[in-house]
Design a protein around this motif. Structure first.
Motif, PDB file in Angstrom:
ATOM      1  N   PRO A 102      73.042   6.717   9.237  1.00 16.34           N
ATOM      2  CA  PRO A 102      71.684   6.830   9.375  1.00 16.34           C
ATOM      3  C   PRO A 102      71.029   7.992   9.028  1.00 16.34           C
ATOM      4  N   GLY A 103      71.795   9.193   9.287  1.00 14.91           N
ATOM      5  CA  GLY A 103      70.984  10.387   9.139  1.00 14.91           C
ATOM      6  C   GLY A 103      70.644  10.664   7.771  1.00 14.91           C
ATOM      7  N   THR A 104      71.818  10.382   6.866  1.00 19.23           N
ATOM      8  CA  THR A 104      71.321  10.695   5.377  1.00 19.23           C
ATOM      9  C   THR A 104      70.514  10.100   4.794  1.00 19.23           C
ATOM     10  N   VAL A 105      70.380   8.522   5.088  1.00 22.87           N
ATOM     11  CA  VAL A 105      69.083   7.811   4.550  1.00 22.87           C
ATOM     12  C   VAL A 105      67.953   8.307   5.447  1.00 22.87           C
ATOM     13  N   SER A 106      67.733   8.570   6.423  1.00 20.65           N
ATOM     14  CA  SER A 106      66.620   8.974   7.068  1.00 20.65           C
ATOM     15  C   SER A 106      66.190  10.224   6.383  1.00 20.65           C
ATOM     16  N   LEU A 107      67.016  11.376   6.253  1.00 18.47           N
ATOM     17  CA  LEU A 107      66.520  12.464   5.835  1.00 18.47           C
ATOM     18  C   LEU A 107      66.168  12.485   4.224  1.00 18.47           C
ATOM     19  N   ALA A 108      66.799  11.568   3.435  1.00 18.90           N
ATOM     20  CA  ALA A 108      66.420  11.411   1.865  1.00 18.90           C
ATOM     21  C   ALA A 108      64.972  10.812   2.093  1.00 18.90           C
ATOM     22  N   ILE A 109      64.819   9.607   2.937  1.00 21.14           N
ATOM     23  CA  ILE A 109      63.842   9.121   2.843  1.00 21.14           C
ATOM     24  C   ILE A 109      62.587   9.794   3.263  1.00 21.14           C
ATOM     25  N   VAL A 110      62.760  10.743   4.384  1.00 21.10           N
ATOM     26  CA  VAL A 110      61.616  11.759   4.727  1.00 21.10           C
ATOM     27  C   VAL A 110      61.524  12.574   3.678  1.00 21.10           C
ATOM     28  N   LEU A 111      62.317  13.216   3.041  1.00 21.17           N
ATOM     29  CA  LEU A 111      62.083  14.113   1.894  1.00 21.17           C
ATOM     30  C   LEU A 111      61.396  13.362   0.908  1.00 21.17           C
ATOM     31  N   ALA A 112      61.758  12.125   0.560  1.00 24.97           N
ATOM     32  CA  ALA A 112      60.972  11.314  -0.645  1.00 24.97           C
ATOM     33  C   ALA A 112      59.623  11.261  -0.177  1.00 24.97           C
ATOM     34  N   LEU A 113      59.379  10.801   1.115  1.00 23.75           N
ATOM     35  CA  LEU A 113      57.858  10.738   1.526  1.00 23.75           C
ATOM     36  C   LEU A 113      57.004  11.806   1.494  1.00 23.75           C
ATOM     37  N   LEU A 114      57.783  12.798   1.818  1.00 29.45           N
ATOM     38  CA  LEU A 114      57.031  14.352   1.790  1.00 29.45           C
ATOM     39  C   LEU A 114      56.737  14.501   0.231  1.00 29.45           C
ATOM     40  N   LYS A 115      57.384  14.199  -0.763  1.00 28.72           N
ATOM     41  CA  LYS A 115      57.137  14.468  -2.151  1.00 28.72           C
ATOM     42  C   LYS A 115      56.014  13.445  -2.589  1.00 28.72           C
ATOM     43  N   ILE A 141      68.263  29.047  -3.639  1.00 27.87           N
ATOM     44  CA  ILE A 141      69.809  28.611  -3.291  1.00 27.87           C
ATOM     45  C   ILE A 141      69.922  28.051  -5.110  1.00 27.87           C
ATOM     46  N   HIS A 142      70.816  28.624  -5.558  1.00 28.92           N
ATOM     47  CA  HIS A 142      71.026  28.099  -6.723  1.00 28.92           C
ATOM     48  C   HIS A 142      72.061  27.745  -7.110  1.00 28.92           C
ATOM     49  N   SER A 143      73.135  27.581  -5.919  1.00 30.12           N
ATOM     50  CA  SER A 143      74.289  26.721  -6.292  1.00 30.12           C
ATOM     51  C   SER A 143      74.200  25.253  -5.713  1.00 30.12           C
ATOM     52  N   GLU A 144      74.724  24.363  -6.621  1.00 26.01           N
ATOM     53  CA  GLU A 144      74.372  22.824  -6.307  1.00 26.01           C
ATOM     54  C   GLU A 144      75.266  22.609  -5.048  1.00 26.01           C
ATOM     55  N   THR A 145      76.543  23.052  -5.191  1.00 25.63           N
ATOM     56  CA  THR A 145      77.362  22.926  -4.084  1.00 25.63           C
ATOM     57  C   THR A 145      76.826  23.071  -2.566  1.00 25.63           C
ATOM     58  N   LEU A 146      76.212  24.488  -2.455  1.00 21.84           N
ATOM     59  CA  LEU A 146      75.597  24.884  -1.343  1.00 21.84           C
ATOM     60  C   LEU A 146      74.352  23.841  -0.991  1.00 21.84           C
ATOM     61  N   ARG A 147      73.525  23.348  -2.037  1.00 20.33           N
ATOM     62  CA  ARG A 147      72.435  22.428  -1.503  1.00 20.33           C
ATOM     63  C   ARG A 147      73.038  21.259  -1.051  1.00 20.33           C
ATOM     64  N   VAL A 148      74.116  20.729  -1.661  1.00 17.74           N
ATOM     65  CA  VAL A 148      74.639  19.464  -1.077  1.00 17.74           C
ATOM     66  C   VAL A 148      75.150  19.637   0.304  1.00 17.74           C
ATOM     67  N   PHE A 149      75.726  20.794   0.494  1.00 16.61           N
ATOM     68  CA  PHE A 149      76.340  21.199   1.933  1.00 16.61           C
ATOM     69  C   PHE A 149      75.117  21.327   3.091  1.00 16.61           C
ATOM     70  N   ILE A 150      74.176  21.850   2.732  1.00  9.13           N
ATOM     71  CA  ILE A 150      72.871  22.051   3.289  1.00  9.13           C
ATOM     72  C   ILE A 150      72.456  20.636   3.894  1.00  9.13           C
ATOM     73  N   PHE A 151      72.211  19.723   2.822  1.00  7.26           N
ATOM     74  CA  PHE A 151      71.524  18.420   2.949  1.00  7.26           C
ATOM     75  C   PHE A 151      72.673  17.673   3.656  1.00  7.26           C
ATOM     76  N   LEU A 152      73.917  17.611   3.581  1.00  2.00           N
ATOM     77  CA  LEU A 152      74.898  17.087   4.318  1.00  2.00           C
ATOM     78  C   LEU A 152      75.009  17.411   5.752  1.00  2.00           C
ATOM     79  N   THR A 153      74.927  18.760   6.136  1.00  2.00           N
ATOM     80  CA  THR A 153      74.702  19.251   7.560  1.00  2.00           C
ATOM     81  C   THR A 153      73.479  18.855   8.194  1.00  2.00           C
ATOM     82  N   GLY A 154      72.556  18.829   7.362  1.00  2.68           N
ATOM     83  CA  GLY A 154      71.120  18.423   8.053  1.00  2.68           C
ATOM     84  C   GLY A 154      71.132  16.815   8.216  1.00  2.68           C
ATOM     85  N   SER A 155      71.908  15.957   7.406  1.00  3.85           N
ATOM     86  CA  SER A 155      72.095  14.792   7.800  1.00  3.85           C
ATOM     87  C   SER A 155      72.852  14.576   8.992  1.00  3.85           C
TER      88      SER A 155
END
Length: 186
Positions: free
Chosen positions: A1-14, A25-39
């Protein structure tokens, strides 16, 4: 639920042209890690919120799943046997609580698994309800009533109702499993 909710909120903001501050942050790996932690954090918050809101959700169903099941005539025999085992003067909710204790103590049936599914379904419902409220709030705040957004809101409302019903069904399945397994163990 967290991943889906966070992704949809980010899409809604756009969709509503709301920019979030972007970290350099230029590292794609770090961005994914931050997103998954937020999720993970969002998922935990949804679980906590669904537990807090459980009394209100249960009220909308006509009572807790265990109470609804205890009122069901199809399980009179099981309830009668359990009440005589636990003591006739117990309140109905206490019968379920003691039946649950038996299931937990002896790891009976699939009650633990059904409890997890019930909690998961409840958090999906709460997450979808929040997303529906966020969409409606953004539409009102931004005065943006595009047809696509109205249809999005209608779709979210329908999904919310479906998940409300699914959470209720999962709760009833959980309550039934507890009652039947504890009855069979006596």
């Amino acid at each position: 639920p967290g991943t889906v909710s966070l992704a949809i909120v980010l899409a809604l903001l756009k969709v509503f042209n709301i920019d979030l501050p972007i970290l350099p942050i230029h590292s794609e790996t770090l961005r994914v890690f931050i997103f998954l932690t937020g999720s993970l954090l969002v998922g935990e918050l949804l679980q906590a919120l669904s537990s807090i809101l459980e009394p209100l959700i249960s009220k909308s169903w006509g009572g807790k799943p265990s109470v609804i099941l205890l009122r069901d005539d199809r399980y009179k025999q099981e309830i009668k046997v359990l009440k005589s085992h636990f003591g006739e003067d117990l309140a109905q909710e206490s019968v379920f609580e003691r039946a649950m204790a038996i299931c937990n103590q002896s790891s009976l049936g699939r009650s633990e698994y059904f409890n997890i599914l019930y909690a998961y379904a409840r958090s999906l419902f709460v997450g979808t309800l929040l997303l529906t409220l966020i969409t409606a709030t953004l539409m009102i705040y931004k005065h943006d009533y595009r047809t696509t957004l109205v249809w999005l809101l209608i779709g979210e409302a329908i999904i919310t109702l479906v998940l409300w019903n699914r959470a209720k069904r999962r709760g009833l399945s959980f309550a039934k499993e507890v009652m039947v397994q504890s009855y069979l163990s006596l």
